[in-house]
Design a protein around this motif. Structure first.
Motif, PDB file in Angstrom:
ATOM      1  N   LEU A   8       0.844  -1.198   0.000  1.00  0.00           N
ATOM      2  CA  LEU A   8       0.000   0.000   0.000  1.00  0.00           C
ATOM      3  C   LEU A   8       0.878   1.246   0.000  1.00  0.00           C
ATOM      4  O   LEU A   8       0.661   2.160  -0.792  1.00  0.00           O
ATOM      5  CB  LEU A   8      -0.930   0.015   1.219  1.00  0.00           C
ATOM      6  CG  LEU A   8      -1.717   1.320   1.421  1.00  0.00           C
ATOM      7  CD1 LEU A   8      -2.663   1.582   0.254  1.00  0.00           C
ATOM      8  CD2 LEU A   8      -2.469   1.289   2.747  1.00  0.00           C
ATOM      9  N   ASN A   9       1.871   1.277   0.862  1.00  0.00           N
ATOM     10  CA  ASN A   9       2.753   2.433   0.940  1.00  0.00           C
ATOM     11  C   ASN A   9       3.491   2.649  -0.373  1.00  0.00           C
ATOM     12  O   ASN A   9       3.620   3.777  -0.842  1.00  0.00           O
ATOM     13  CB  ASN A   9       3.738   2.259   2.101  1.00  0.00           C
ATOM     14  CG  ASN A   9       4.474   3.536   2.401  1.00  0.00           C
ATOM     15  OD1 ASN A   9       5.597   3.719   1.946  1.00  0.00           O
ATOM     16  ND2 ASN A   9       3.850   4.424   3.157  1.00  0.00           N
ATOM     17  N   ARG A  21       4.222  10.380  -6.601  1.00  0.00           N
ATOM     18  CA  ARG A  21       5.293  10.779  -7.523  1.00  0.00           C
ATOM     19  C   ARG A  21       4.699  11.190  -8.859  1.00  0.00           C
ATOM     20  O   ARG A  21       5.033  12.237  -9.420  1.00  0.00           O
ATOM     21  CB  ARG A  21       6.291   9.630  -7.694  1.00  0.00           C
ATOM     22  CG  ARG A  21       7.513   9.981  -8.526  1.00  0.00           C
ATOM     23  CD  ARG A  21       8.530   8.839  -8.587  1.00  0.00           C
ATOM     24  NE  ARG A  21       7.961   7.509  -8.706  1.00  0.00           N
ATOM     25  CZ  ARG A  21       7.481   6.972  -9.822  1.00  0.00           C
ATOM     26  NH1 ARG A  21       7.469   7.661 -10.941  1.00  0.00           N
ATOM     27  NH2 ARG A  21       7.003   5.744  -9.834  1.00  0.00           N
ATOM     28  N   GLU A  22       3.774  10.372  -9.355  1.00  0.00           N
ATOM     29  CA  GLU A  22       3.130  10.676 -10.641  1.00  0.00           C
ATOM     30  C   GLU A  22       2.341  11.979 -10.562  1.00  0.00           C
ATOM     31  O   GLU A  22       2.285  12.746 -11.532  1.00  0.00           O
ATOM     32  CB  GLU A  22       2.200   9.529 -11.037  1.00  0.00           C
ATOM     33  CG  GLU A  22       1.566   9.706 -12.403  1.00  0.00           C
ATOM     34  CD  GLU A  22       0.646   8.556 -12.762  1.00  0.00           C
ATOM     35  OE1 GLU A  22      -0.345   8.824 -13.462  1.00  0.00           O
ATOM     36  OE2 GLU A  22       0.903   7.405 -12.347  1.00  0.00           O
ATOM     37  N   ALA A  23       1.766  12.263  -9.419  1.00  0.00           N
ATOM     38  CA  ALA A  23       0.974  13.496  -9.251  1.00  0.00           C
ATOM     39  C   ALA A  23       1.856  14.736  -9.185  1.00  0.00           C
ATOM     40  O   ALA A  23       1.361  15.844  -9.350  1.00  0.00           O
ATOM     41  CB  ALA A  23       0.124  13.400  -7.989  1.00  0.00           C
ATOM     42  N   GLY A  24       3.148  14.535  -8.940  1.00  0.00           N
ATOM     43  CA  GLY A  24       4.049  15.676  -8.856  1.00  0.00           C
ATOM     44  C   GLY A  24       4.139  16.291  -7.466  1.00  0.00           C
ATOM     45  O   GLY A  24       4.429  17.479  -7.317  1.00  0.00           O
ATOM     46  N   LYS A  71       7.612  10.715  -1.108  1.00  0.00           N
ATOM     47  CA  LYS A  71       7.827   9.743  -0.018  1.00  0.00           C
ATOM     48  C   LYS A  71       7.129  10.211   1.253  1.00  0.00           C
ATOM     49  O   LYS A  71       6.438   9.434   1.911  1.00  0.00           O
ATOM     50  CB  LYS A  71       9.322   9.550   0.231  1.00  0.00           C
ATOM     51  CG  LYS A  71       9.616   8.785   1.517  1.00  0.00           C
ATOM     52  CD  LYS A  71      10.307   7.495   1.260  1.00  0.00           C
ATOM     53  CE  LYS A  71      10.698   6.730   2.504  1.00  0.00           C
ATOM     54  NZ  LYS A  71       9.681   6.407   3.441  1.00  0.00           N
ATOM     55  N   VAL A  72       7.313  11.479   1.596  1.00  0.00           N
ATOM     56  CA  VAL A  72       6.667  12.005   2.799  1.00  0.00           C
ATOM     57  C   VAL A  72       5.146  11.930   2.664  1.00  0.00           C
ATOM     58  O   VAL A  72       4.451  11.492   3.591  1.00  0.00           O
ATOM     59  CB  VAL A  72       7.128  13.459   3.079  1.00  0.00           C
ATOM     60  CG1 VAL A  72       6.228  14.135   4.111  1.00  0.00           C
ATOM     61  CG2 VAL A  72       8.574  13.467   3.546  1.00  0.00           C
ATOM     62  N   GLN A  87       1.203  19.527  -0.253  1.00  0.00           N
ATOM     63  CA  GLN A  87       2.254  19.094  -1.191  1.00  0.00           C
ATOM     64  C   GLN A  87       2.174  19.817  -2.528  1.00  0.00           C
ATOM     65  O   GLN A  87       3.155  19.857  -3.266  1.00  0.00           O
ATOM     66  CB  GLN A  87       2.169  17.587  -1.418  1.00  0.00           C
ATOM     67  CG  GLN A  87       2.677  16.764  -0.266  1.00  0.00           C
ATOM     68  CD  GLN A  87       4.187  16.701  -0.225  1.00  0.00           C
ATOM     69  OE1 GLN A  87       4.864  16.710  -1.252  1.00  0.00           O
ATOM     70  NE2 GLN A  87       4.733  16.649   0.973  1.00  0.00           N
ATOM     71  N   PHE A  88       1.034  20.366  -2.845  1.00  0.00           N
ATOM     72  CA  PHE A  88       0.875  21.014  -4.145  1.00  0.00           C
ATOM     73  C   PHE A  88       0.752  22.530  -4.053  1.00  0.00           C
ATOM     74  O   PHE A  88       0.903  23.212  -5.043  1.00  0.00           O
ATOM     75  CB  PHE A  88      -0.349  20.430  -4.880  1.00  0.00           C
ATOM     76  CG  PHE A  88      -0.143  18.993  -5.239  1.00  0.00           C
ATOM     77  CD1 PHE A  88       0.557  18.633  -6.372  1.00  0.00           C
ATOM     78  CD2 PHE A  88      -0.600  17.989  -4.412  1.00  0.00           C
ATOM     79  CE1 PHE A  88       0.783  17.311  -6.691  1.00  0.00           C
ATOM     80  CE2 PHE A  88      -0.387  16.656  -4.719  1.00  0.00           C
ATOM     81  CZ  PHE A  88       0.311  16.318  -5.859  1.00  0.00           C
ATOM     82  N   ASN A  89       0.502  23.024  -2.855  1.00  0.00           N
ATOM     83  CA  ASN A  89       0.323  24.468  -2.685  1.00  0.00           C
ATOM     84  C   ASN A  89       1.489  25.137  -1.996  1.00  0.00           C
ATOM     85  O   ASN A  89       1.492  26.355  -1.827  1.00  0.00           O
ATOM     86  CB  ASN A  89      -0.965  24.756  -1.888  1.00  0.00           C
ATOM     87  CG  ASN A  89      -2.197  24.311  -2.635  1.00  0.00           C
ATOM     88  OD1 ASN A  89      -2.194  24.271  -3.857  1.00  0.00           O
ATOM     89  ND2 ASN A  89      -3.233  23.956  -1.915  1.00  0.00           N
TER      90      ASN A  89
END
Length: 194
Positions: free
Chosen positions: A131-132, A140-143, A148-149, A188-190
């Motif tokens: 799962l992890n 990773r694919e989402a950018g 990992k975090v 993670q994205f903002n």
């Protein structure tokens, strides 16, 4: 025309799976499985020479079904990895709020089997590690800034919700799964670069 009757092996596995999940693996004896499946013990032992073999087959089937479900969720949002992460949180929240939900089968196994060398414990650990790993791949694919975090955080939040649902139900801490997970994803994205 009557539906074809399933094979003795399938009936044993279906019965054991139901009992193991609802009652607990250690609480269910082979006599109960044999009786409730309608399969005699000699036939049962031809298919599963030990209870541990039956437990292993149960976990293999749970594993197969879980990853099939997981892939179906991802397929619905193919090409949008961030949406896949959000969807996984949403459908997990829905699953743990269903009547009869008694927790994650793999976390239940980890609670029942403390012996590091027991095959069931190893299967449960491998499932959670997978799962992890899969979450990491999607992050990773989402950018994500740090995939990992984020994968570790989502794994912790998901497993926490799965473990908490039998205690608190769909309300309470478990109800925070989607909000917490979404917050972690958005961070993670903002976050500002550099």
């Amino acid at each position: 025309m009557a539906a074809p009757r399933s094979s003795p092996r399938q009936r044993l596995l279906e019965t054991a799976s139901d009992l193991f999940y609802r009652i607990g693996i250690r609480s269910v004896g082979v006599d109960t499985i044999s009786e409730q499946s309608g399969v005699g013990k000699p036939t049962m032992y031809r298919h599963f020479s030990t209870k541990d073999e039956l437990i292993s087959a149960y976990l293999e089937e749970e594993n197969r079904r879980h990853w099939q479900w997981f892939e179906e969720v991802l397929t619905a949002y193919q090409g949008n990895a961030k949406a896949q992460l959000l969807a996984l949180l949403e459908v997990t929240a829905q699953m743990i709020s269903e009547p009869g939900y008694r927790g994650c089968a793999f976390l239940n196994v980890l609670a029942e089997f403390s012996d590091e060398g027991h095959p069931a414990r190893r299967q449960a650990i491998e499932h959670k590690q997978e799962l992890n790993r899969r979450l990491y791949d999607i992050c990773r694919e989402a950018g994500a800034l740090d995939p990992k975090v984020l994968a570790d955080q989502l794994s912790l939040v998901i497993n926490g919700a799965l473990a908490s649902a039998p205690i608190f139900g769909a309300a309470g801490p478990t109800g925070q799964l989607t909000a917490i997970g979404t917050h972690l994803i958005n961070l993670q994205f903002n976050a500002p670069n550099g």
